[in-house]
Scaffold this motif. Structure first.
Motif, short mmCIF file in Angstrom:
data_model
loop_
_atom_site.label_atom_id
_atom_site.label_comp_id
_atom_site.label_asym_id
_atom_site.label_seq_id
_atom_site.Cartn_x
_atom_site.Cartn_y
_atom_site.Cartn_z
N TYR A 1 1.23 -1.62 -0.20
CA TYR A 1 -0.03 -0.08 0.38
C TYR A 1 1.48 1.49 -0.28
N GLY A 2 -0.27 2.26 -0.04
CA GLY A 2 1.11 3.51 -0.56
C GLY A 2 -0.03 4.35 -1.58
N GLU A 3 0.54 5.88 -1.34
CA GLU A 3 -0.39 6.73 -1.98
C GLU A 3 0.07 6.24 -3.71
N ASN A 4 -0.74 6.70 -4.33
CA ASN A 4 -0.19 6.72 -6.09
C ASN A 4 0.89 7.46 -6.42
N ALA A 5 1.23 6.65 -7.39
CA ALA A 5 2.63 7.15 -7.80
C ALA A 5 3.73 7.00 -6.98
N THR B 1 2.59 -0.03 -8.67
CA THR B 1 1.87 -1.22 -9.55
C THR B 1 3.81 -1.27 -10.37
N ASN B 2 5.10 0.17 -10.33
CA ASN B 2 6.03 -1.00 -11.03
C ASN B 2 6.72 -2.26 -9.88
N LEU B 3 6.66 -2.53 -8.57
CA LEU B 3 6.31 -3.88 -8.45
C LEU B 3 6.16 -4.85 -9.31
N ARG C 1 3.04 -2.95 -19.66
CA ARG C 1 2.55 -1.84 -19.35
C ARG C 1 3.89 -0.49 -20.57
N ALA C 2 4.37 -1.32 -20.73
CA ALA C 2 5.62 -0.87 -21.31
C ALA C 2 6.29 -1.07 -22.87
N LEU D 1 -2.52 -8.38 -8.00
CA LEU D 1 -4.34 -6.92 -8.24
C LEU D 1 -3.76 -5.97 -7.86
N ASP D 2 -4.07 -5.19 -8.98
CA ASP D 2 -3.13 -4.05 -9.03
C ASP D 2 -4.40 -2.83 -8.98
N ASP D 3 -4.27 -2.66 -7.89
CA ASP D 3 -5.66 -1.54 -7.18
C ASP D 3 -6.83 -2.55 -7.60
N VAL D 4 -6.93 -3.35 -7.86
CA VAL D 4 -8.31 -3.83 -8.45
C VAL D 4 -9.48 -3.76 -7.51
N LEU D 5 -9.61 -3.96 -5.95
CA LEU D 5 -10.33 -4.07 -4.69
C LEU D 5 -11.21 -3.26 -5.05
N SER D 6 -10.68 -1.74 -4.76
CA SER D 6 -11.42 -0.06 -4.84
C SER D 6 -11.81 -0.26 -5.51
#
Length: 367
Positions: A29-33, A37-39, A53-54, A316-321
């Motif tokens: 967890y943490g704020e955006n940017a 997601t990089n992990l 993404r790239a 799961l990248d910020d999907v649950l929210s």
């Protein structure tokens, strides 16, 4: 199958970071940017040599860095593997598995499988066909080495043919090379169709069940693989598919030269998704579209489980929210049994998600 440890150097916004993970659940967890997601992107890259993404490897190298390292310690099929990938600006990447040079992406997929699910995937149904092809490609490149080879070959030939068509007005002699490129495109394209058709068939089985359960039995999901019109049976023998692709290509020869574009081939494939007989893309509500997308990703996980004998690592990248409480509960119940990574912005509900290890990320560092 699990990722026990991960080391990043110069990857995206990570200067140097080493992490060890829980075998079951890991919440990041943490704020955006900040680098959550990089992990997960690094984990996907370890599994298939492709980023979700790239478009180019150089995009993943940190600013003012010449190279980046992704190294993972992985437990797979009862063995321990160490996979290392070195990305370098202006040079070819270097990949090793247990110290032995990995010649292609298939060597990575032999060790690790991942299923990546991000908020953008919730719009997988409403997006264009390219999004659904990418969904198939990323999954099949891990599952079938021959598919990955055919996709790389097809992409290379497609780019060459596009340049020939584009430049043929100024250099008509280039058209003499088209028959050879067309023949090779049909050969590689037939391999893509072979695997995509079977993938969609398995996807239909598991996704329909997941959608039925998530909708309380009120909705029926149907998937239909769509490819070149002359390929009436995508399950036919390789030679028959090649012949059908050749027929379609011949009928579009004049149009391709006139437009300067490749108009024929499986690079336009799609998956038609219907719910209760109606096009999900055109007629379904936002909730129905999200349930359908959710079902596709959960079905993908089951396909990998059947193929390799153990669950892939679920990311799961910020999907649950983005899901309502009912769908959140359904997802969490369905992903039990394998290692999972969950990213989120807030840690208020972490205890309510799953028990495991918690990481707080800020500016590319674990606090």
């Amino acid at each position: 199958m699990r990722i026990d440890a991960l080391t990043l150097e110069g990857f995206r916004n990570y200067e140097k970071q080493s992490l060890s993970f829980d075998p079951n659940c890991n919440v990041i967890y943490g704020e955006n940017a900040q680098g959550k997601t990089n992990l997960l992107e690094a984990m996907v890259y370890l599994s298939c040599g492709r980023s979700p993404r790239a478009r180019a490897d150089r995009e993943m190298i940190g600013f003012e860095r010449d190279s980046a390292l992704i190294a993972g310690q992985i437990d797979s099929r009862g063995r321990t593997f160490k996979t290392e990938i070195r990305l370098q600006r202006g040079k070819r990447r270097k990949m090793t598995v247990n110290g032995v040079t990995a010649k292609n992406n298939a060597a990575l997929s032999h060790v690790l499988h991942t299923v990546f699910f991000c908020p953008e995937d919730l719009f997988l149904i409403r997006d264009g066909a390219a999004a659904r092809r990418r969904f198939m490609d990323i999954s099949l490149c891990q599952l079938r080495p021959r598919y990955a080879e055919a996709l790389a070959e097809y992409s290379r030939l497609y780019e060459h043919k596009t340049r020939i068509l584009r430049d043929s007005e100024d250099y008509p002699q280039l058209l003499q090379t088209l028959p050879d490129f067309n023949a090779r495109l049909c050969q590689a394209g037939a391999v893509l169709i072979h695997y995509r058709a079977r993938f969609c068939e398995a996807l239909q089985e598991y996704a329909a069940q997941a959608h039925r359960e998530c909708s309380g039995g009120r909705e029926e999901l149907t998937l239909c693989y769509q490819t070149v019109k002359t390929v009436t049976d995508p399950f036919a023998a390789h030679g028959e598919i090649v012949s059908a692709l050749t027929e379609h290509q011949n009928s579009h020869y004049a149009a391709e030269i006139a437009s300067g574009l490749c108009l024929s081939g499986p690079h336009k494939d799609d998956i038609e998704v219907t719910v209760n007989g109606h096009s999900a893309r055109q007629f379904c509500s936002q909730g129905q579209v999200r349930t359908a997308a959710l079902s596709l990703k959960l079905a993908e996980r089951e396909i990998h489980k059947n193929a390799i004998g153990e669950y892939p690592v679920m990311l799961l990248d910020d999907v649950l929210s983005e899901l309502d409480p009912k769908r959140q509960e359904y997802v969490l119940n369905r992903i039990a049994g394998g290692q999972v990574f969950i990213t989120c912005c807030e840690n208020d509900r972490l205890d309510a998600l799953l028990q495991g290890k918690v990481f707080h990320i800020r500016k590319g560092e674990v606090l």
